[in-house]
Design a protein around this motif. Structure first.
Motif, PDB file in Angstrom:
ATOM      1  N   THR A 170       5.949  -2.678   0.508  1.00  0.00           N
ATOM      2  CA  THR A 170       4.800  -2.862   1.298  1.00  0.00           C
ATOM      3  C   THR A 170       4.313  -1.931   0.243  1.00  0.00           C
ATOM      4  O   THR A 170       3.155  -1.874  -0.051  1.00  0.00           O
ATOM      5  CB  THR A 170       5.248  -1.942   2.276  1.00  0.00           C
ATOM      6  N   VAL A 171       4.484  -0.448  -0.596  1.00  0.00           N
ATOM      7  CA  VAL A 171       3.735   0.141  -1.038  1.00  0.00           C
ATOM      8  C   VAL A 171       3.590  -0.669  -2.073  1.00  0.00           C
ATOM      9  O   VAL A 171       2.264  -0.855  -2.775  1.00  0.00           O
ATOM     10  CB  VAL A 171       4.874   1.082  -1.844  1.00  0.00           C
ATOM     11  N   GLN A 172       4.386  -1.857  -2.720  1.00  0.00           N
ATOM     12  CA  GLN A 172       3.752  -2.359  -4.112  1.00  0.00           C
ATOM     13  C   GLN A 172       2.757  -3.083  -3.663  1.00  0.00           C
ATOM     14  O   GLN A 172       2.067  -3.646  -4.238  1.00  0.00           O
ATOM     15  CB  GLN A 172       4.873  -3.170  -4.600  1.00  0.00           C
ATOM     16  N   SER A 173       2.931  -3.911  -2.430  1.00  0.00           N
ATOM     17  CA  SER A 173       1.571  -4.570  -2.118  1.00  0.00           C
ATOM     18  C   SER A 173       0.578  -4.125  -1.439  1.00  0.00           C
ATOM     19  O   SER A 173      -0.589  -4.292  -1.885  1.00  0.00           O
ATOM     20  CB  SER A 173       2.626  -5.681  -1.114  1.00  0.00           C
ATOM     21  N   ILE A 174       0.882  -2.998  -1.342  1.00  0.00           N
ATOM     22  CA  ILE A 174      -0.804  -2.358  -1.339  1.00  0.00           C
ATOM     23  C   ILE A 174      -1.465  -1.842  -2.778  1.00  0.00           C
ATOM     24  O   ILE A 174      -2.589  -2.209  -2.444  1.00  0.00           O
ATOM     25  CB  ILE A 174      -0.550  -0.744   0.094  1.00  0.00           C
ATOM     26  N   VAL A 175      -0.900  -1.287  -3.633  1.00  0.00           N
ATOM     27  CA  VAL A 175      -1.504  -1.125  -4.564  1.00  0.00           C
ATOM     28  C   VAL A 175      -1.739  -2.194  -4.834  1.00  0.00           C
ATOM     29  O   VAL A 175      -2.960  -2.185  -5.550  1.00  0.00           O
ATOM     30  CB  VAL A 175      -0.609  -0.609  -5.737  1.00  0.00           C
ATOM     31  N   GLN A 193     -12.437   2.874  -9.958  1.00  0.00           N
ATOM     32  CA  GLN A 193     -11.396   3.443  -9.562  1.00  0.00           C
ATOM     33  C   GLN A 193     -10.956   4.812  -8.456  1.00  0.00           C
ATOM     34  O   GLN A 193      -9.552   4.444  -7.996  1.00  0.00           O
ATOM     35  CB  GLN A 193     -10.932   4.470 -11.043  1.00  0.00           C
ATOM     36  N   VAL A 194     -12.423   4.810  -8.174  1.00  0.00           N
ATOM     37  CA  VAL A 194     -12.349   5.663  -7.185  1.00  0.00           C
ATOM     38  C   VAL A 194     -11.808   5.465  -5.803  1.00  0.00           C
ATOM     39  O   VAL A 194     -11.612   5.974  -4.649  1.00  0.00           O
ATOM     40  CB  VAL A 194     -14.051   7.177  -7.722  1.00  0.00           C
ATOM     41  N   GLU A 195     -12.759   4.041  -5.781  1.00  0.00           N
ATOM     42  CA  GLU A 195     -12.455   3.524  -4.742  1.00  0.00           C
ATOM     43  C   GLU A 195     -10.770   3.285  -4.439  1.00  0.00           C
ATOM     44  O   GLU A 195     -10.546   3.155  -3.021  1.00  0.00           O
ATOM     45  CB  GLU A 195     -13.112   2.537  -4.485  1.00  0.00           C
ATOM     46  N   ALA A 196     -10.510   2.465  -5.708  1.00  0.00           N
ATOM     47  CA  ALA A 196      -9.430   1.953  -5.165  1.00  0.00           C
ATOM     48  C   ALA A 196      -8.241   3.289  -5.019  1.00  0.00           C
ATOM     49  O   ALA A 196      -6.900   2.788  -4.563  1.00  0.00           O
ATOM     50  CB  ALA A 196      -8.523   1.566  -6.570  1.00  0.00           C
ATOM     51  N   ARG A 197      -8.261   4.769  -5.775  1.00  0.00           N
ATOM     52  CA  ARG A 197      -7.368   5.722  -5.434  1.00  0.00           C
ATOM     53  C   ARG A 197      -7.578   5.828  -3.614  1.00  0.00           C
ATOM     54  O   ARG A 197      -6.717   6.532  -3.453  1.00  0.00           O
ATOM     55  CB  ARG A 197      -8.041   6.987  -6.810  1.00  0.00           C
ATOM     56  N   ASN A 198      -8.459   6.367  -3.498  1.00  0.00           N
ATOM     57  CA  ASN A 198      -9.469   6.561  -2.237  1.00  0.00           C
ATOM     58  C   ASN A 198      -8.308   5.672  -1.053  1.00  0.00           C
ATOM     59  O   ASN A 198      -7.835   6.066   0.066  1.00  0.00           O
ATOM     60  CB  ASN A 198     -10.263   6.531  -1.933  1.00  0.00           C
ATOM     61  N   ALA A 199      -8.967   4.338  -1.161  1.00  0.00           N
ATOM     62  CA  ALA A 199      -8.117   3.537  -0.446  1.00  0.00           C
ATOM     63  C   ALA A 199      -6.060   4.081  -0.189  1.00  0.00           C
ATOM     64  O   ALA A 199      -5.866   3.157   0.785  1.00  0.00           O
ATOM     65  CB  ALA A 199      -8.848   2.117  -1.084  1.00  0.00           C
ATOM     66  N   ILE A 200      -6.168   3.168  -2.062  1.00  0.00           N
ATOM     67  CA  ILE A 200      -4.278   3.144  -1.561  1.00  0.00           C
ATOM     68  C   ILE A 200      -3.639   4.855  -1.602  1.00  0.00           C
ATOM     69  O   ILE A 200      -3.098   5.183  -0.504  1.00  0.00           O
ATOM     70  CB  ILE A 200      -3.942   3.906  -3.213  1.00  0.00           C
ATOM     71  N   GLU A 201      -4.698   5.840  -1.352  1.00  0.00           N
ATOM     72  CA  GLU A 201      -3.882   6.940  -0.010  1.00  0.00           C
ATOM     73  C   GLU A 201      -4.357   6.584   1.032  1.00  0.00           C
ATOM     74  O   GLU A 201      -3.570   7.621   1.519  1.00  0.00           O
ATOM     75  CB  GLU A 201      -5.143   8.602  -1.134  1.00  0.00           C
ATOM     76  N   GLN A 202      -5.116   6.524   1.635  1.00  0.00           N
ATOM     77  CA  GLN A 202      -5.320   6.128   3.199  1.00  0.00           C
ATOM     78  C   GLN A 202      -4.218   5.635   3.248  1.00  0.00           C
ATOM     79  O   GLN A 202      -3.267   5.274   4.903  1.00  0.00           O
ATOM     80  CB  GLN A 202      -6.825   5.888   3.385  1.00  0.00           C
ATOM     81  N   ARG A 203      -3.650   4.888   2.938  1.00  0.00           N
ATOM     82  CA  ARG A 203      -3.139   3.646   3.149  1.00  0.00           C
ATOM     83  C   ARG A 203      -1.445   3.859   3.063  1.00  0.00           C
ATOM     84  O   ARG A 203      -0.314   3.601   3.960  1.00  0.00           O
ATOM     85  CB  ARG A 203      -3.152   1.860   2.570  1.00  0.00           C
TER      86      ARG A 203
END
Length: 342
Positions: free
Chosen positions: A165-170, A180-190
């Protein structure tokens, strides 16, 4: 007439011998492990201690052949082992040997596990005259080991699922993020949403989660302190751990999209989360409906994002459910139907 010194000594020796025999008999009787002595080719019970009596349900043993006294173990190989030890004079050591045994008078046949040794008894000429049996009931230990292995296997399974699941999220987030900022924030929230659900399942020993608590916990970060944004309603329902994880991630994605584009993008929008259970099917089916209103009109996206892919993968494919998303002028409506599988 005075007793001769030799006679006195003999009497003392006999008394000491009797005392020693009594002490040995008492030690035999109180031994924590079960002990039995069987004599002759028919292996007739001659002596048993209290532990052995307890194991076999306090049945009548003394003077009876083992095949008669413990007839329920016929066909399990133990009588054949005893015969082999008696005939060959070679001891047999068993470890965690399963046995179907009547452990209580008039009780059912139960499965138990024993460590034991069949030791041949020889006379002065070396001829086998009987068998000494000593052992212990290790049923609780075997069951504990089996349960521990079951937990390890389940943990391995859950870790693999979580890592997938984590691999899929990332991977999905990085694929569709514009920065990169959008990706980091989205990954952290998920991952935070995934972590909260894991915490709830851990509190329940991974036996599942109550759907109302799951919905409330998942949506809590999106709840406004000033006024109520969510209307949640539905019957009590225990979800499996797999369903809880998938549903929490799906609700998180729906709420995230609502913040960006829908009912949570302004101060007037509201969201209704209502579910019901259809018990007429086997297995029963969960029907959950997410309805947004008060936000901007909903429009289909130009491309399929992480949320849509998650709904299709986790709920539609993994859980054999159905997901329908409608983009209405008043807001998004998402309907989720899935079998309730334990």
């Amino acid at each position: 007439m005075e007793t001769a010194p030799a006679a006195k000594d003999t009497a003392k020796d006999n008394e000491a011998l009797r005392g020693e025999i009594e002490r040995l008999a008492e030690l035999f009787r109180q031994a924590p492990g079960f002990i039995a002595v069987m004599r002759g080719p028919d292996l007739v019970f001659e002596i048993v201690n209290a532990a052995f009596e307890q194991v076999v349900g306090y049945r009548d043993l003394i003077g009876r052949p083992v095949r008669e006294a413990m007839s329920e173990i016929e066909g399990q190989g133990f009588f054949e082992l005893l015969d082999e030890v008696y005939q060959t004079g070679q001891p047999f050591v068993g470890r965690q040997m399963p046995m179907r045994l009547q452990k209580q008078r008039e009780g059912p046949i139960e499965e138990a596990y024993f460590d034991f040794v069949y030791q041949p008894i020889r006379d002065r000429n070396g001829k086998v005259t009987g068998i000494f049996l000593e052992g212990s009931d290790v049923t609780d230990r075997v069951w504990a080991e089996e349960y521990q292995q079951l937990l390890i296997n389940e943990l391995n399974h859950r870790v693999k699922n979580t890592l997938a699941t984590v691999q899929s999220i990332v991977s999905q987030t990085l694929r569709h993020a514009t920065s990169q900022v959008e990706a980091r924030n989205a990954i952290e929230q998920r991952l935070a949403a995934l972590s909260r659900t894991h915490d709830m399942l851990i509190r329940e020993n991974w036996k599942g989660a109550e759907i109302r608590e799951l919905v409330a916990q998942t949506l809590e970060p999106f709840q406004s302190a000033a006024h109520k944004r969510f209307n949640v309603a539905g019957p009590e329902l225990k979800l499996s751990s797999r369903m809880a994880l998938d549903l929490s991630l799906a609700l998180h994605e729906l709420a995230t999209n609502a913040v960006k584009y829908g009912a949570l993008s302004n101060d007037a929008g509201r969201i209704e989360v209502v579910w019901s259970v259809d018990g007429s099917t086997d297995p029963p089916r969960l029907r959950l409906r997410w309805t947004e209103e008060g936000g901007p009109p909903a429009h289909p996206p130009n491309r399929k994002g992480f949320g849509s892919r998650l709904l299709e993968r986790s709920l539609a494919r993994d859980l054999e459910g159905e997901v329908a998303i409608e983009f209405r002028p008043r807001g998004v409506v998402c309907t989720i139907e899935t079998p309730i599988i334990a």
